[in-house]
Design a protein around this motif. Structure first.
Motif, PDB file in Angstrom:
ATOM      1  N   LEU A  20       0.788  -1.234   0.000  1.00  0.00           N
ATOM      2  CA  LEU A  20       0.000   0.000   0.000  1.00  0.00           C
ATOM      3  C   LEU A  20       0.819   1.283   0.000  1.00  0.00           C
ATOM      4  CD1 LEU A  20      -2.818  -1.115   2.448  1.00  0.00           C
ATOM      5  CD2 LEU A  20      -3.027  -0.729  -0.012  1.00  0.00           C
ATOM      6  N   ALA A  21       2.043   1.245   0.524  1.00  0.00           N
ATOM      7  CA  ALA A  21       2.849   2.462   0.557  1.00  0.00           C
ATOM      8  C   ALA A  21       3.135   3.023  -0.837  1.00  0.00           C
ATOM      9  CB  ALA A  21       4.161   2.209   1.315  1.00  0.00           C
ATOM     10  N   PRO A  22       3.445   2.180  -1.846  1.00  0.00           N
ATOM     11  CA  PRO A  22       3.711   2.755  -3.178  1.00  0.00           C
ATOM     12  C   PRO A  22       2.527   3.524  -3.760  1.00  0.00           C
ATOM     13  CG  PRO A  22       4.536   0.509  -3.055  1.00  0.00           C
ATOM     14  CD  PRO A  22       3.719   0.728  -1.812  1.00  0.00           C
ATOM     15  N   VAL A  23       1.295   3.236  -3.326  1.00  0.00           N
ATOM     16  CA  VAL A  23       0.125   3.993  -3.796  1.00  0.00           C
ATOM     17  C   VAL A  23      -0.351   4.949  -2.724  1.00  0.00           C
ATOM     18  CG1 VAL A  23      -0.655   2.299  -5.491  1.00  0.00           C
ATOM     19  CG2 VAL A  23      -1.406   2.085  -3.112  1.00  0.00           C
ATOM     20  N   ALA A  24       0.558   5.295  -1.780  1.00  0.00           N
ATOM     21  CA  ALA A  24       0.297   6.299  -0.750  1.00  0.00           C
ATOM     22  C   ALA A  24      -0.956   6.000   0.070  1.00  0.00           C
ATOM     23  CB  ALA A  24       0.196   7.690  -1.388  1.00  0.00           C
ATOM     24  N   PHE A  25      -1.293   4.736   0.212  1.00  0.00           N
ATOM     25  CA  PHE A  25      -2.454   4.301   1.007  1.00  0.00           C
ATOM     26  C   PHE A  25      -3.763   4.924   0.519  1.00  0.00           C
ATOM     27  CE2 PHE A  25       1.236   3.784   3.714  1.00  0.00           C
ATOM     28  CZ  PHE A  25       1.058   2.515   4.246  1.00  0.00           C
ATOM     29  N   LEU A  26      -3.798   5.378  -0.716  1.00  0.00           N
ATOM     30  CA  LEU A  26      -4.997   6.040  -1.242  1.00  0.00           C
ATOM     31  C   LEU A  26      -6.250   5.167  -1.190  1.00  0.00           C
ATOM     32  CD1 LEU A  26      -3.496   7.959  -4.306  1.00  0.00           C
ATOM     33  CD2 LEU A  26      -4.426   8.957  -2.212  1.00  0.00           C
ATOM     34  N   PRO A  27      -6.180   3.840  -1.473  1.00  0.00           N
ATOM     35  CA  PRO A  27      -7.410   3.038  -1.426  1.00  0.00           C
ATOM     36  C   PRO A  27      -8.075   2.998  -0.053  1.00  0.00           C
ATOM     37  CG  PRO A  27      -5.704   1.876  -2.640  1.00  0.00           C
ATOM     38  CD  PRO A  27      -5.046   3.047  -1.987  1.00  0.00           C
ATOM     39  N   LEU A  28      -7.338   3.325   1.008  1.00  0.00           N
ATOM     40  CA  LEU A  28      -7.912   3.265   2.349  1.00  0.00           C
ATOM     41  C   LEU A  28      -8.551   4.581   2.785  1.00  0.00           C
ATOM     42  CD1 LEU A  28      -5.148   1.243   4.274  1.00  0.00           C
ATOM     43  CD2 LEU A  28      -7.120   0.399   2.978  1.00  0.00           C
ATOM     44  N   ARG A  29      -8.527   5.600   1.951  1.00  0.00           N
ATOM     45  CA  ARG A  29      -9.064   6.896   2.343  1.00  0.00           C
ATOM     46  C   ARG A  29     -10.562   7.004   2.163  1.00  0.00           C
ATOM     47  NH1 ARG A  29      -5.364  12.037   1.075  1.00  0.00           N
ATOM     48  NH2 ARG A  29      -7.148  12.866   2.240  1.00  0.00           N
ATOM     49  N   ARG A  30     -11.184   6.022   1.559  1.00  0.00           N
ATOM     50  CA  ARG A  30     -12.635   5.971   1.435  1.00  0.00           C
ATOM     51  C   ARG A  30     -13.091   4.590   1.892  1.00  0.00           C
ATOM     52  NH1 ARG A  30     -11.928  10.536   1.095  1.00  0.00           N
ATOM     53  NH2 ARG A  30     -12.809  12.109  -0.301  1.00  0.00           N
ATOM     54  N   PRO A  31     -14.061   4.509   2.821  1.00  0.00           N
ATOM     55  CA  PRO A  31     -14.469   3.204   3.373  1.00  0.00           C
ATOM     56  C   PRO A  31     -14.835   2.177   2.310  1.00  0.00           C
ATOM     57  CG  PRO A  31     -15.427   4.989   4.667  1.00  0.00           C
ATOM     58  CD  PRO A  31     -14.775   5.633   3.478  1.00  0.00           C
ATOM     59  N   PRO A  88      -5.122  -5.162  -9.731  1.00  0.00           N
ATOM     60  CA  PRO A  88      -6.251  -4.662 -10.540  1.00  0.00           C
ATOM     61  C   PRO A  88      -7.317  -3.944  -9.716  1.00  0.00           C
ATOM     62  CG  PRO A  88      -6.435  -7.027 -10.211  1.00  0.00           C
ATOM     63  CD  PRO A  88      -5.105  -6.627  -9.649  1.00  0.00           C
ATOM     64  N   TYR A  89      -7.208  -3.984  -8.394  1.00  0.00           N
ATOM     65  CA  TYR A  89      -8.212  -3.345  -7.545  1.00  0.00           C
ATOM     66  C   TYR A  89      -7.708  -2.053  -6.911  1.00  0.00           C
ATOM     67  CZ  TYR A  89     -10.110  -8.028  -8.069  1.00  0.00           C
ATOM     68  OH  TYR A  89     -10.576  -9.204  -8.598  1.00  0.00           O
ATOM     69  N   ILE A  90      -6.470  -2.053  -6.412  1.00  0.00           N
ATOM     70  CA  ILE A  90      -6.034  -0.880  -5.665  1.00  0.00           C
ATOM     71  C   ILE A  90      -5.697   0.306  -6.574  1.00  0.00           C
ATOM     72  CG2 ILE A  90      -5.212  -2.275  -3.742  1.00  0.00           C
ATOM     73  CD1 ILE A  90      -2.363  -1.820  -4.674  1.00  0.00           C
ATOM     74  N   LEU A 118     -10.150   6.570  -8.156  1.00  0.00           N
ATOM     75  CA  LEU A 118     -11.420   7.064  -7.622  1.00  0.00           C
ATOM     76  C   LEU A 118     -11.205   7.936  -6.392  1.00  0.00           C
ATOM     77  CD1 LEU A 118     -13.633   3.844  -7.983  1.00  0.00           C
ATOM     78  CD2 LEU A 118     -13.585   5.857  -9.460  1.00  0.00           C
ATOM     79  N   THR A 119     -10.216   7.601  -5.573  1.00  0.00           N
ATOM     80  CA  THR A 119      -9.918   8.433  -4.404  1.00  0.00           C
ATOM     81  C   THR A 119      -9.443   9.813  -4.819  1.00  0.00           C
ATOM     82  OG1 THR A 119      -9.345   6.489  -3.085  1.00  0.00           O
ATOM     83  CG2 THR A 119      -8.525   8.619  -2.320  1.00  0.00           C
ATOM     84  N   LEU A 120      -8.517   9.869  -5.749  1.00  0.00           N
ATOM     85  CA  LEU A 120      -8.016  11.161  -6.222  1.00  0.00           C
ATOM     86  C   LEU A 120      -9.138  11.991  -6.836  1.00  0.00           C
ATOM     87  CD1 LEU A 120      -4.582  10.173  -7.823  1.00  0.00           C
ATOM     88  CD2 LEU A 120      -4.962  11.430  -5.697  1.00  0.00           C
ATOM     89  N   ARG A 144      -3.665  17.661  -4.852  1.00  0.00           N
ATOM     90  CA  ARG A 144      -2.261  17.977  -5.133  1.00  0.00           C
ATOM     91  C   ARG A 144      -1.341  17.368  -4.076  1.00  0.00           C
ATOM     92  NH1 ARG A 144      -4.553  23.010  -6.699  1.00  0.00           N
ATOM     93  NH2 ARG A 144      -4.202  23.842  -4.589  1.00  0.00           N
ATOM     94  N   ALA A 145      -1.755  17.448  -2.816  1.00  0.00           N
ATOM     95  CA  ALA A 145      -0.942  16.867  -1.744  1.00  0.00           C
ATOM     96  C   ALA A 145      -0.856  15.346  -1.887  1.00  0.00           C
ATOM     97  CB  ALA A 145      -1.536  17.244  -0.389  1.00  0.00           C
ATOM     98  N   ALA A 146      -1.985  14.734  -2.240  1.00  0.00           N
ATOM     99  CA  ALA A 146      -2.013  13.280  -2.397  1.00  0.00           C
ATOM    100  C   ALA A 146      -1.130  12.840  -3.556  1.00  0.00           C
ATOM    101  CB  ALA A 146      -3.437  12.798  -2.602  1.00  0.00           C
ATOM    102  N   VAL A 147      -1.170  13.573  -4.657  1.00  0.00           N
ATOM    103  CA  VAL A 147      -0.347  13.218  -5.811  1.00  0.00           C
ATOM    104  C   VAL A 147       1.132  13.395  -5.500  1.00  0.00           C
ATOM    105  CG1 VAL A 147       0.245  13.866  -8.174  1.00  0.00           C
ATOM    106  CG2 VAL A 147      -2.151  13.690  -7.496  1.00  0.00           C
ATOM    107  N   ALA A 148       1.484  14.467  -4.770  1.00  0.00           N
ATOM    108  CA  ALA A 148       2.878  14.660  -4.378  1.00  0.00           C
ATOM    109  C   ALA A 148       3.349  13.503  -3.498  1.00  0.00           C
ATOM    110  CB  ALA A 148       3.035  15.990  -3.643  1.00  0.00           C
ATOM    111  N   THR A 149       2.479  13.066  -2.579  1.00  0.00           N
ATOM    112  CA  THR A 149       2.822  11.916  -1.733  1.00  0.00           C
ATOM    113  C   THR A 149       2.961  10.643  -2.561  1.00  0.00           C
ATOM    114  OG1 THR A 149       1.561  12.931   0.064  1.00  0.00           O
ATOM    115  CG2 THR A 149       2.122  10.605   0.298  1.00  0.00           C
ATOM    116  N   LEU A 150       2.063  10.468  -3.527  1.00  0.00           N
ATOM    117  CA  LEU A 150       2.117   9.294  -4.404  1.00  0.00           C
ATOM    118  C   LEU A 150       3.439   9.246  -5.166  1.00  0.00           C
ATOM    119  CD1 LEU A 150       0.717   6.868  -5.835  1.00  0.00           C
ATOM    120  CD2 LEU A 150      -0.188   8.525  -7.478  1.00  0.00           C
ATOM    121  N   ILE A 151       3.872  10.396  -5.683  1.00  0.00           N
ATOM    122  CA  ILE A 151       5.122  10.441  -6.448  1.00  0.00           C
ATOM    123  C   ILE A 151       6.309  10.072  -5.559  1.00  0.00           C
ATOM    124  CG2 ILE A 151       6.718  11.968  -7.662  1.00  0.00           C
ATOM    125  CD1 ILE A 151       4.250  13.503  -8.677  1.00  0.00           C
ATOM    126  N   CYS A 152       6.348  10.654  -4.358  1.00  0.00           N
ATOM    127  CA  CYS A 152       7.458  10.364  -3.439  1.00  0.00           C
ATOM    128  C   CYS A 152       7.442   8.905  -2.994  1.00  0.00           C
ATOM    129  CB  CYS A 152       7.384  11.296  -2.231  1.00  0.00           C
ATOM    130  SG  CYS A 152       7.686  13.043  -2.611  1.00  0.00           S
TER     131      CYS A 152
END
Length: 417
Positions: free
Chosen positions: A194-205, A240-242, A248-250, A259-267
């Motif tokens: 999950l770290a490489p995708v900045a935990f984005l899938p967990l930001r929406r239940p 294929p899911y995350i 969808l989260t972005l 913008r903050a989420a994308v910057a985190t995703l890149i890093c």
């Protein structure tokens, strides 16, 4: 049909790489419907640099990564309402393995709970569950025993060492099940996923459902290292899911948070692929059982592969060939090709390497010799055994003469390929 044109292990690896690479196209299309072209390209770059994707490709040929590519194409077709193409890729995906349909059932449940295209969600869930139940509880038991039951052995009740027993434990003893999840290895693996995708899938239940398919076949396993190692194929169950969930989260975030989420995703992607991935290319990369190298094959490795090819060509096509783990991928374009570590009984020929054999392979070779198997051909570090009474080697005099010529000793250090 592509494999039939050139039946080789390299063909399968090339096809797998082509499928995984092509899946970047539907992922971009799904993102571009909701995000700017630059943000969509960022998501695709994160996908291509995703370490578990590299591990799945570099390890071997497996149906989890193949199904992952088909699923991304299927989800894009569903998103663009091209339902006939969706049905095609959906069937290709669940036809890869029976457990893929468990993930598509979760996708259907997501559609139902989100209120988006509920009717389609009901149909997808029903078809997926019917397929899974039919394969797991009727077709597979009719063919043989469950091959990977020990992966869940801590979840088996005393009277149910089967898939139903696992479900019973999860439902009736959730506290114990949760306790099996609380290990350092599983925490590390979850971070690597999950770290490489900045935990984005967990930001929406609801989007957190995207981690369920992969979690069941990795995090729920007990005392089985490969399912908790991104160097194996099991990480492909998440892919294929995350990534669509990250899209969808972005899309749901406001401009500043996006913008903050994308910057985190890149890093996060850059750090993850540098430490765990295969890009940028380096001399060695950690994968599966050891290190993979991007250097060309050595002279010893080329010689050994030529010997495997030469000796396997002597085995009649109708004969049953047993081979070691290192060799079986190079000779498995046969109707009957068995894994030697599982046993030699019933095989007509045995092909094995004398370099670093596993204890199980060495034990089987010695048992076969005691049972009367004899050496019919030999090259440096590769031997072909034949069962008494089996079909004779193919009458290729040139190959047979070369194969039976006593091998000269080599002072080169042999390394496995």
């Amino acid at each position: 049909p592509f494999y039939a044109l050139h039946p080789s292990a390299t063909t399968l690896l090339g096809l797998q790489a082509l499928l995984l690479g092509s899946a970047a196209i539907p992922l971009y299309r799904m993102a571009a419907r909701r995000l700017s072209p630059w943000l969509s390209a960022t998501i695709v770059l994160a996908y291509l640099l995703y370490p578990p994707l590299h591990g799945a490709q570099l390890f071997d040929f497996h149906f989890q990564p193949v199904a992952a590519a088909f699923l991304l194409w299927a989800f894009d077709c569903f998103d663009s309402r091209r339902m006939r193409l969706f049905a095609l890729f959906f069937v290709l995906a669940i036809g890869c393995r029976e457990d893929i349909s468990a993930g598509t059932a979760v996708f259907g449940i997501f559609l139902i709970l989100s209120g988006q295209r509920v009717r389609a969600g009901i149909i997808i869930t029903a078809v997926s569950l019917i397929w899974f139940i039919a394969m797991r509880f009727f077709v597979m038991p009719a063919v043989g025993s469950w091959g990977f039951a020990d992966m869940y052995k801590d979840l088996f009740p005393k009277d149910g060492h089967n898939f139903i027993g696992i479900i019973q434990t999860i439902v009736t003893n959730p506290v114990f099940t949760l306790r099996t999840l609380l290990t350092a290895d599983k925490l590390r693996y979850a971070i690597q996923i999950l770290a490489p995708v900045a935990f984005l899938p967990l930001r929406r239940p609801l989007l957190a459902l995207s981690v369920l398919p992969g979690s069941f076949f990795t995090l729920l396993t007990t005392q089985y290292g490969p399912t908790l190692d991104i160097g194996f194929q099991y990480g492909a169950d998440f892919i294929p899911y995350i990534f669509p969930a990250a899209v969808l989260t972005l899309a749901a975030l406001g401009p500043a948070r996006r913008r903050a989420a994308v910057a985190t995703l890149i890093c996060a992607t850059a750090v993850s692929t540098f430490h765990w991935g295969a890009i940028p290319t380096r001399a060695k990369v950690r994968s599966s059982y050891g290190w993979k190298t991007f250097e060309p094959p050595t002279a010893v490795e080329r010689r050994r592969l030529a010997a495997v090819t030469e000796l396997s060509a002597l085995v009649p096509r109708d004969a049953i060939l047993a081979a070691t783990d290192r060799d079986i991928t190079h000779v498995s374009n046969r109707l009957e090709c068995w894994n030697l570590s599982e046993g030699f009984e019933g095989s007509d020929y045995i092909l094995y390497q004398t370099v670093n054999p596993t204890p199980a392979e060495l034990e089987q070779v010695e048992a076969a010799k005691r049972a009367g198997y004899v050496v019919v051909a030999e090259r440096p570090e590769v031997v072909l055994l034949k069962r008494p009474g089996a079909l004779d080697p193919l009458p290729n005099r040139r190959n047979l003469e070369r194969a039976t010529t006593p091998a000269r000793p080599s002072n080169q250090i042999a390394t496995p390929y």
